[in-house]
Design a protein around this motif. Structure first.
Motif, short mmCIF file in Angstrom:
data_model
loop_
_atom_site.label_atom_id
_atom_site.label_comp_id
_atom_site.label_asym_id
_atom_site.label_seq_id
_atom_site.Cartn_x
_atom_site.Cartn_y
_atom_site.Cartn_z
N SER A 182 0.82 -1.22 0.00
CA SER A 182 0.00 0.00 0.00
C SER A 182 0.85 1.27 0.00
O SER A 182 2.08 1.23 0.19
N THR A 186 -8.27 5.19 -0.07
CA THR A 186 -8.38 4.61 -1.41
C THR A 186 -8.53 5.67 -2.48
O THR A 186 -9.62 6.19 -2.71
N GLU A 187 -7.40 6.00 -3.12
CA GLU A 187 -7.36 6.86 -4.28
C GLU A 187 -8.17 8.14 -4.10
O GLU A 187 -8.80 8.64 -5.02
N THR A 208 -2.88 4.93 -2.26
CA THR A 208 -3.91 3.88 -2.19
C THR A 208 -4.62 3.86 -0.85
O THR A 208 -5.65 3.21 -0.71
#
Length: 329
Positions: free
Chosen positions: A167, A211-212, A208
Protein backbone atom coordinates in the motif's frame (compact mmCIF):
# COMPACT_ATOMS: atom_id res chain seq x y z
CA UNK A 1 31.26 36.32 -3.60
CA UNK A 2 30.27 39.41 -5.65
CA UNK A 3 31.12 42.82 -4.27
CA UNK A 4 28.22 45.27 -4.09
CA UNK A 5 28.92 48.98 -4.35
CA UNK A 6 25.32 49.88 -3.52
CA UNK A 7 25.17 48.63 0.07
CA UNK A 8 27.37 49.87 2.87
CA UNK A 9 26.93 49.32 6.58
CA UNK A 10 28.68 52.60 7.57
CA UNK A 11 28.47 55.02 4.60
CA UNK A 12 29.27 58.06 6.76
CA UNK A 13 32.91 57.06 6.56
CA UNK A 14 32.84 58.30 2.95
CA UNK A 15 33.01 61.80 4.45
CA UNK A 16 36.72 61.07 4.78
CA UNK A 17 36.92 61.52 1.01
CA UNK A 18 36.62 65.25 1.67
CA UNK A 19 39.88 65.04 3.61
CA UNK A 20 41.46 62.99 0.81
CA UNK A 21 40.36 65.61 -1.72
CA UNK A 22 41.87 68.28 0.55
CA UNK A 23 45.18 66.40 0.62
CA UNK A 24 45.20 66.19 -3.19
CA UNK A 25 44.47 69.90 -3.49
CA UNK A 26 47.18 70.71 -0.95
CA UNK A 27 49.68 68.54 -2.80
CA UNK A 28 48.93 70.31 -6.09
CA UNK A 29 49.30 73.73 -4.45
CA UNK A 30 52.59 72.75 -2.81
CA UNK A 31 53.98 71.51 -6.12
CA UNK A 32 52.97 74.70 -7.92
CA UNK A 33 54.48 76.81 -5.15
CA UNK A 34 57.72 74.82 -5.32
CA UNK A 35 57.88 75.27 -9.10
CA UNK A 36 57.45 79.02 -8.79
CA UNK A 37 60.25 79.24 -6.21
CA UNK A 38 62.47 77.06 -8.39
CA UNK A 39 61.91 79.22 -11.44
CA UNK A 40 62.57 82.37 -9.42
CA UNK A 41 65.86 81.36 -7.84
CA UNK A 42 67.33 78.70 -10.16
CA UNK A 43 69.78 79.04 -13.05
CA UNK A 44 67.41 78.01 -15.90
CA UNK A 45 70.17 76.93 -18.28
CA UNK A 46 71.66 74.61 -15.66
CA UNK A 47 68.22 73.28 -14.67
CA UNK A 48 67.41 72.43 -18.28
CA UNK A 49 70.64 70.45 -18.70
CA UNK A 50 70.19 68.32 -15.56
CA UNK A 51 66.41 67.91 -15.38
CA UNK A 52 66.32 64.89 -17.72
CA UNK A 53 68.81 63.03 -15.58
CA UNK A 54 66.75 63.13 -12.37
CA UNK A 55 63.68 61.24 -11.26
CA UNK A 56 61.48 64.35 -11.27
CA UNK A 57 58.96 63.04 -13.81
CA UNK A 58 58.27 60.04 -11.54
CA UNK A 59 58.21 61.90 -8.22
CA UNK A 60 54.41 62.17 -8.28
CA UNK A 61 53.83 58.42 -8.58
CA UNK A 62 54.14 57.66 -4.82
CA UNK A 63 51.62 60.39 -4.04
CA UNK A 64 49.18 59.04 -6.64
CA UNK A 65 49.48 55.50 -5.27
CA UNK A 66 49.04 56.83 -1.73
CA UNK A 67 45.81 58.58 -2.74
CA UNK A 68 44.57 55.31 -4.27
CA UNK A 69 45.39 53.54 -0.99
CA UNK A 70 43.40 56.14 0.96
CA UNK A 71 40.42 55.68 -1.37
CA UNK A 72 40.52 51.89 -0.92
CA UNK A 73 40.87 52.12 2.85
CA UNK A 74 38.01 54.62 3.08
CA UNK A 75 35.80 52.24 1.09
CA UNK A 76 36.73 49.44 3.49
CA UNK A 77 35.80 51.61 6.49
CA UNK A 78 32.40 52.33 4.90
CA UNK A 79 31.61 48.62 5.25
CA UNK A 80 30.83 47.33 1.75
CA UNK A 81 28.54 44.30 1.68
CA UNK A 82 28.17 41.40 -0.72
CA UNK A 83 25.77 38.57 -1.37
CA UNK A 84 27.51 35.48 -0.07
CA UNK A 85 26.56 31.80 -0.20
CA UNK A 86 26.80 30.47 3.35
CA UNK A 87 25.88 27.11 4.92
CA UNK A 88 22.60 27.03 6.82
CA UNK A 89 23.00 26.65 10.57
CA UNK A 90 19.30 26.33 11.43
CA UNK A 91 17.09 24.22 9.21
CA UNK A 92 15.06 21.04 9.49
CA UNK A 93 14.57 18.62 6.60
CA UNK A 94 12.41 15.52 6.69
CA UNK A 95 13.32 13.02 3.99
CA UNK A 96 10.21 10.93 3.21
CA UNK A 97 10.73 7.80 1.07
CA UNK A 98 8.09 5.53 -0.45
CA UNK A 99 8.75 1.83 0.33
CA UNK A 100 5.60 0.37 -1.19
CA UNK A 101 5.88 -2.81 -3.26
CA UNK A 102 5.95 -0.78 -6.49
CA UNK A 103 9.49 0.28 -5.54
CA UNK A 104 10.58 -3.26 -6.49
CA UNK A 105 10.05 -2.43 -10.18
CA UNK A 106 13.12 -2.84 -12.38
CA UNK A 107 12.29 -0.07 -14.85
CA UNK A 108 15.04 1.82 -13.00
CA UNK A 109 18.11 -0.37 -12.68
CA UNK A 110 18.71 -2.36 -10.60
CA UNK A 111 15.37 -1.55 -8.89
CA UNK A 112 13.62 1.63 -7.96
CA UNK A 113 14.35 1.01 -4.29
CA UNK A 114 18.07 0.29 -4.76
CA UNK A 115 18.53 3.39 -6.90
CA UNK A 116 16.58 5.46 -4.39
CA UNK A 117 18.74 4.19 -1.52
CA UNK A 118 21.98 5.15 -3.26
CA UNK A 119 20.74 8.64 -4.17
CA UNK A 120 19.17 9.29 -0.75
CA UNK A 121 22.36 8.26 1.06
CA UNK A 122 24.42 10.57 -1.10
CA UNK A 123 21.98 13.39 -0.38
CA UNK A 124 22.10 12.76 3.37
CA UNK A 125 25.87 12.53 3.56
CA UNK A 126 26.41 15.59 1.37
CA UNK A 127 24.01 17.87 3.23
CA UNK A 128 25.70 20.71 5.12
CA UNK A 129 26.47 19.86 8.78
CA UNK A 130 24.19 22.52 10.27
CA UNK A 131 21.00 21.05 8.77
CA UNK A 132 18.93 18.71 10.96
CA UNK A 133 17.85 15.75 8.82
CA UNK A 134 15.16 13.21 9.68
CA UNK A 135 13.93 10.13 7.81
CA UNK A 136 10.42 8.75 7.34
CA UNK A 137 9.37 5.75 5.24
CA UNK A 138 5.85 4.92 4.24
CA UNK A 139 3.81 2.17 2.65
CA UNK A 140 0.46 1.31 4.27
CA UNK A 141 1.56 3.37 7.29
CA UNK A 142 4.28 5.95 7.95
CA UNK A 143 7.24 5.26 10.22
CA UNK A 144 9.67 7.82 11.63
CA UNK A 145 12.97 5.98 11.40
CA UNK A 146 15.21 8.89 12.42
CA UNK A 147 14.14 12.08 14.20
CA UNK A 148 15.79 15.31 12.95
CA UNK A 149 19.49 15.25 13.76
CA UNK A 150 22.84 16.43 12.47
CA UNK A 151 24.19 12.87 12.79
CA UNK A 152 24.27 11.59 9.22
CA UNK A 153 25.46 8.13 10.21
CA UNK A 154 22.11 7.09 11.66
CA UNK A 155 20.22 8.32 8.61
CA UNK A 156 22.56 6.49 6.22
CA UNK A 157 22.26 3.24 8.19
CA UNK A 158 18.45 3.50 8.21
CA UNK A 159 18.41 4.06 4.44
CA UNK A 160 20.50 0.92 3.95
CA UNK A 161 17.93 -1.12 5.87
CA UNK A 162 14.75 -0.04 4.07
CA UNK A 163 12.15 -2.80 3.69
CA UNK A 164 9.22 -2.96 1.27
CA UNK A 165 5.58 -3.25 2.36
CA UNK A 166 2.11 -3.09 0.84
CA UNK A 167 0.00 0.00 0.00
CA UNK A 168 0.85 3.71 -0.28
CA UNK A 169 -0.35 6.12 2.41
CA UNK A 170 1.17 9.35 1.12
CA UNK A 171 -1.00 11.61 3.26
CA UNK A 172 -0.06 9.78 6.45
CA UNK A 173 3.62 10.20 5.55
CA UNK A 174 3.23 13.97 5.15
CA UNK A 175 1.29 14.29 8.42
CA UNK A 176 3.99 12.25 10.19
CA UNK A 177 6.66 14.57 8.80
CA UNK A 178 4.75 17.66 9.96
CA UNK A 179 4.36 16.19 13.43
CA UNK A 180 8.05 15.32 13.63
CA UNK A 181 9.03 18.84 12.53
CA UNK A 182 6.66 20.43 15.06
CA UNK A 183 8.01 18.32 17.91
CA UNK A 184 11.61 19.09 17.01
CA UNK A 185 10.89 22.82 16.63
CA UNK A 186 9.45 22.97 20.15
CA UNK A 187 12.74 21.61 21.49
CA UNK A 188 15.20 23.74 19.51
CA UNK A 189 13.15 26.92 18.95
CA UNK A 190 14.75 30.03 20.41
CA UNK A 191 14.33 33.83 20.27
CA UNK A 192 14.46 33.64 16.48
CA UNK A 193 11.53 31.22 16.43
CA UNK A 194 11.51 27.68 15.05
CA UNK A 195 14.08 26.85 12.38
CA UNK A 196 12.90 26.84 8.77
CA UNK A 197 11.71 23.42 7.66
CA UNK A 198 11.08 21.49 4.48
CA UNK A 199 9.79 18.07 3.51
CA UNK A 200 11.44 16.14 0.66
CA UNK A 201 8.98 13.49 -0.54
CA UNK A 202 10.07 10.80 -2.97
CA UNK A 203 7.41 8.45 -4.30
CA UNK A 204 6.72 6.45 -7.44
CA UNK A 205 3.06 5.62 -7.14
CA UNK A 206 -0.46 6.80 -6.59
CA UNK A 207 -1.87 6.98 -3.09
CA UNK A 208 -3.91 3.88 -2.19
CA UNK A 209 -4.71 4.67 1.47
CA UNK A 210 -7.18 6.37 1.74
CA UNK A 211 -8.38 4.61 -1.41
CA UNK A 212 -7.36 6.86 -4.28
CA UNK A 213 -8.90 9.93 -2.63
CA UNK A 214 -6.21 12.53 -2.16
CA UNK A 215 -8.75 15.03 -0.75
CA UNK A 216 -9.70 12.70 2.11
CA UNK A 217 -9.05 14.24 5.57
CA UNK A 218 -5.98 11.99 5.78
CA UNK A 219 -5.15 12.20 2.08
CA UNK A 220 -2.07 13.63 0.44
CA UNK A 221 -3.71 16.82 -0.88
CA UNK A 222 -5.19 17.60 2.53
CA UNK A 223 -1.78 17.01 4.11
CA UNK A 224 -0.13 19.28 1.53
CA UNK A 225 -2.56 22.08 2.41
CA UNK A 226 -1.76 21.55 6.09
CA UNK A 227 1.94 21.92 5.26
CA UNK A 228 1.20 25.17 3.40
CA UNK A 229 -0.69 26.49 6.45
CA UNK A 230 2.42 25.85 8.55
CA UNK A 231 4.69 27.37 5.89
CA UNK A 232 6.52 24.07 5.37
CA UNK A 233 6.99 23.50 1.61
CA UNK A 234 7.07 19.96 0.23
CA UNK A 235 9.59 19.20 -2.48
CA UNK A 236 8.30 16.18 -4.39
CA UNK A 237 10.31 13.79 -6.54
CA UNK A 238 8.29 11.59 -8.89
CA UNK A 239 10.53 8.57 -9.41
CA UNK A 240 10.05 5.91 -12.06
CA UNK A 241 8.57 5.50 -15.53
CA UNK A 242 5.19 4.83 -17.09
CA UNK A 243 6.35 1.30 -18.00
CA UNK A 244 7.07 0.04 -14.49
CA UNK A 245 5.64 -3.33 -13.46
CA UNK A 246 5.91 -5.63 -10.44
CA UNK A 247 4.76 -9.15 -9.68
CA UNK A 248 2.41 -9.27 -6.69
CA UNK A 249 0.95 -12.61 -5.59
CA UNK A 250 1.82 -14.18 -8.92
CA UNK A 251 0.30 -11.43 -11.06
CA UNK A 252 2.14 -8.78 -13.02
CA UNK A 253 0.76 -5.35 -12.19
CA UNK A 254 1.45 -1.98 -13.73
CA UNK A 255 3.02 0.55 -11.35
CA UNK A 256 3.24 3.59 -13.60
CA UNK A 257 4.57 6.66 -11.84
CA UNK A 258 1.94 9.26 -10.87
CA UNK A 259 3.53 12.59 -11.90
CA UNK A 260 0.27 14.52 -11.65
CA UNK A 261 -0.37 13.76 -7.98
CA UNK A 262 3.22 14.54 -6.98
CA UNK A 263 3.16 17.83 -8.85
CA UNK A 264 -0.13 18.76 -7.19
CA UNK A 265 1.25 18.02 -3.72
CA UNK A 266 4.21 20.29 -4.38
CA UNK A 267 2.00 23.05 -5.75
CA UNK A 268 -0.50 22.95 -2.88
CA UNK A 269 2.29 23.17 -0.28
CA UNK A 270 4.30 25.89 -2.02
CA UNK A 271 7.15 23.53 -2.87
CA UNK A 272 8.89 22.35 -6.02
CA UNK A 273 8.25 19.32 -8.23
CA UNK A 274 10.95 17.17 -9.83
CA UNK A 275 10.69 14.18 -12.12
CA UNK A 276 13.34 11.47 -12.23
CA UNK A 277 13.02 8.50 -14.59
CA UNK A 278 16.55 7.15 -14.09
CA UNK A 279 18.99 6.68 -11.24
CA UNK A 280 21.24 9.38 -12.69
CA UNK A 281 18.36 11.85 -12.90
CA UNK A 282 17.43 11.10 -9.29
CA UNK A 283 21.01 11.71 -8.17
CA UNK A 284 21.05 15.06 -9.99
CA UNK A 285 17.76 16.05 -8.36
CA UNK A 286 19.15 15.27 -4.92
CA UNK A 287 22.35 17.19 -5.73
CA UNK A 288 20.25 20.20 -6.69
CA UNK A 289 18.23 19.94 -3.49
CA UNK A 290 21.40 19.66 -1.43
CA UNK A 291 22.58 22.98 -2.83
CA UNK A 292 19.21 24.67 -2.32
CA UNK A 293 18.60 23.36 1.18
CA UNK A 294 22.13 23.38 2.54
CA UNK A 295 23.03 26.95 1.61
CA UNK A 296 21.45 30.37 1.67
CA UNK A 297 22.35 33.78 0.26
CA UNK A 298 23.07 36.46 2.84
CA UNK A 299 24.39 39.99 2.84
CA UNK A 300 27.84 39.66 4.39
CA UNK A 301 30.72 42.01 5.16
CA UNK A 302 32.96 42.48 2.12
CA UNK A 303 35.47 44.97 3.48
CA UNK A 304 38.39 42.53 3.62
CA UNK A 305 39.38 42.76 -0.10
CA UNK A 306 39.27 46.56 0.05
CA UNK A 307 41.36 46.55 3.25
CA UNK A 308 43.94 44.23 1.71
CA UNK A 309 44.21 46.26 -1.50
CA UNK A 310 44.42 49.54 0.44
CA UNK A 311 47.20 48.23 2.69
CA UNK A 312 49.17 46.87 -0.27
CA UNK A 313 48.79 50.18 -2.09
CA UNK A 314 50.06 52.07 0.95
CA UNK A 315 53.10 49.77 1.18
CA UNK A 316 53.79 50.23 -2.55
CA UNK A 317 53.52 54.00 -2.16
CA UNK A 318 56.06 53.91 0.69
CA UNK A 319 58.46 51.70 -1.30
CA UNK A 320 58.24 53.93 -4.38
CA UNK A 321 58.81 57.04 -2.32
CA UNK A 322 61.94 55.58 -0.71
CA UNK A 323 63.21 54.46 -4.12
CA UNK A 324 62.51 57.65 -6.03
CA UNK A 325 62.92 60.38 -3.41
CA UNK A 326 64.79 58.62 -0.58
CA UNK A 327 62.04 59.55 1.87
CA UNK A 328 58.59 58.44 2.93
CA UNK A 329 55.61 60.33 1.44
Amino acid sequence: MTLSLRNFSAPLWFLLLIAVAGLVAGYVLVQRSRRKRTLRFTNLELLERVSSAGPSRWRHVPAIVLVIALLLLTTAMAGPTAEQRVPRNRATVMLVIDVSLSMESTDVAPTRLKAAQVAAKSFAQGLTPGVNLGLITFAGTATVLVAPTTDRGGVAKAIDNLKLAQSTATGEAIFAALQSIEGFSQVVGGPEGPPPARIVLMSDGKQTIPTENEDDPRGSFTAAKAAADRKIPITTISFGTADGTVEIEGRVQSVAVDDGAMEEIAGLSGGDFYKAATADQLRKVYDTLGEQIGYEIKEADASRPWLILGTLAALIAAALSLTLTQRLP
